[in-house]
Each structure stands twice: as C-alpha cells, then as structure tokens.
Enzyme design. Structure first.
Site, PDB file in Angstrom:
ATOM      1  N   ASP A  10       0.818  -1.209   0.000  1.00 54.69           N
ATOM      2  CA  ASP A  10       0.000   0.000   0.000  1.00 54.69           C
ATOM      3  C   ASP A  10       0.852   1.259   0.000  1.00 54.69           C
ATOM      4  OD1 ASP A  10      -2.377  -1.388   0.028  1.00 54.69           O
ATOM      5  OD2 ASP A  10      -2.648  -1.263   2.200  1.00 54.69           O
ATOM      6  N   TYR A  13       7.213 -10.108   6.419  1.00 58.59           N
ATOM      7  CA  TYR A  13       7.027  -8.682   6.688  1.00 58.59           C
ATOM      8  C   TYR A  13       7.585  -8.340   8.065  1.00 58.59           C
ATOM      9  CZ  TYR A  13       3.829  -7.927   2.742  1.00 58.59           C
ATOM     10  OH  TYR A  13       3.285  -7.797   1.486  1.00 58.59           O
TER      11      TYR A  13
END
Length: 291
Positions: A66, A130
């Site tokens: 994003d 992540y």
C-alpha cells in the site's frame, strides 16, 4: 525460454528483486489516469522503455504494498521482446539498465534473473516475510528523530508488555481463517492462511540516530512469515498485538478475535500505520536477491 511474438523475435522473461522507500508512492502498483498519484511500477515501466522492447514492458509484482509501505526486497517479473536477430539481454544488463534510467532515488533494482516464460512472480513465491517497526518513549509525534520519520510507528507510551504480546502472537501461528484481519476491498474469497512464524523482539534504531537522541526511545520489531497474506492482514494483526502490549486487550482475546471471523470488530478493525511496515523478503525455490 524464448517464444516468438513478432516474426523472428524472441521474448525473454526476467525476475527482478527491488527495494523502495514507500513514503512518496501511492503503493507499488502502477497508477493509471491520475496525474497526482504515482506507484513504484510507474517509474520502473518508464525506465524499461529504454530497453526498446518490441512490446511495452509491464511488471507483474509478487506482493502488492500500500501507499507508504516500504520494501527491503520485493519481486516482479517482466517480459522483454527484442527485434529479430537480437539476442536476449543478460540479467545483469537488465538490472543495470533499469537502475540507470530510474528517475526516483527511492527505488533500486537489486538483482535480475532469466526465468522460464511460464514463471509467475506472485504464484511461484514460497514465502513472504514482513517486518513492522514500533517506537516507544515518544511524548509527542515530532519527538521522533529525523532519520526515523516515516519508517516506524511512534507510540506515545513508555511501555509495551512484550511478554503479553509474545503470548498473544502464539494464537496467530498455524493455519486459520484470518478473515477477522482482512480489510474490505479484497477480491480474495479463500481467507485461510498459514502463519509460519511470528515474533516480537527489541529492534535497533537507525544507525544515524545519535545516542543522546534515542536514549529515551525503545524500538521493537514484529515479524510475520507466510506464503501469502490477506489484504492489510499484517497491519491489522500488528494493531491488535499493540493493543495487547498497551493492556487494552488480554492475550487470550486475540484467539477470540481470530475465531470470530469478524473483520468489523472494535479492535481488529484498526489498522496500524503504513509507515512502519516493511516487506522484508519474497523467496523462491531457485532465485533470491543474494543468489
């Protein structure tokens, strides 16, 4: 590995690993028809024009990130079709050309590989990891050192209960329906994922932060590994674990939230800020940025 498009021409597919600081971008995906928004792939596709492919070069990204999310190592595949009689570029030439012609300093191609023409950067990935960076000890947001701006979530608290967060994280391990942690807007219908690893640990500050500037601060790293994740799953899991660390939730409530499969609940609907999230790695069976 080659296939013909225009008569006598050869199409070659490449896998590239790239990193970027996501602050200036509207995500990694290319943005079309909006001059006020730009994605990482807009710059890569512009740079790829200099490779003079017969057909326009389009990148297929492994992991969509994003706006404001960073990548230490993401991956994408692209096809380059040279004119008849021209040999395919070597992977080294592709990586060098893209870096030479990139027009944004916050993007870098780490390495390129020649791959079979049926290789798919998203489907072939075997693991994604992540990292989420937190900072405690900030009395107000602008107390964060300059070199930590936009790369961590500064919490206005002196203390996080790491033991409670670690206990809560264990409820997320394994194979579950993670729909409680998926944000709206995803076309994915299968919300079952396997979280292979999750950790909560002290993390380093930027090496450019002076000791006197970081003495009052403590940095923490949350790390999540899975083959794939749902839309905003990592940021929503992070927000819930932070709520545990702040004493707002008990560790056992994370299990209740997970089993509720309700993405609109009071706590799981919260999304941690994009700026603290890094895509650390995308792994494949035979390729990697350090191979």
């Amino acid at each position: 590995m080659g296939s013909c498009g225009a008569v006598g021409s050869v199409r070659a597919r490449y896998l590239v690993f790239l990193q970027y600081l996501g602050t200036d971008f509207n995500g990694v995906a290319a943005v079309r028809g909006n001059p006020r928004a730009v994605g990482v792939l807009n710059f890569l596709e512009e740079a790829a024009k200099r490779l003079n492919s017969v057909d326009p070069v389009r990148f297929t990204i492994s992991s969509r990130t994003d706006a404001g999310v960073h990548a230490l190592s993401n991956a994408a595949h692209l096809d380059i079709q040279r004119r008849p009689g021209q040999s395919p570029f070597s992977p080294e030439v592709v990586a060098k050309a893209l870096n030479t012609h990139l027009k944004h300093p916050a993007i870098r191609v780490l390495k390129a590989f020649r791959v079979p023409n049926d290789f798919h950067a998203r489907h072939a990935a075997t693991s994604r990891t992540y990292q989420y960076r937190l900072a405690t000890g900030c009395s107000w947001p602008n107390q964060l050192p300059v070199f930590e701006q936009n790369v961590c979530w500064a919490l206005q608290t002196e203390y996080l209960d790491m033991a409670a967060m670690q206990e809560a994280a264990q409820h997320l391990l394994g194979t579950h329906d993670f729909s409680a942690f998926q944000s709206a807007g995803s076309p994915v219908t299968n919300t079952v994922r396997t979280l292979r690893r999750v950790s909560v640990s002290p993390g380093p500050a930027s090496p450019f932060v002076l000791p006197e500037g970081s003495r009052r601060l403590q940095f923490w790293t949350l790390e999540f590994e899975s083959q794939s994740f749902l839309y905003r799953q990592v940021r929503r899991m992070t927000a819930v674990l932070v709520a545990v660390g702040l004493g707002i939730l008990a560790p056992t409530q994370v299990k209740v939230i997970l089993e509720s499969q309700d993405p609109l609940g009071k706590y799981q609907a919260r999304v941690a800020p994009a700026r603290g999230l890094f895509l650390k790695s995308v792994l494949y069976d035979n390729f990697g940025p350090t191979s």
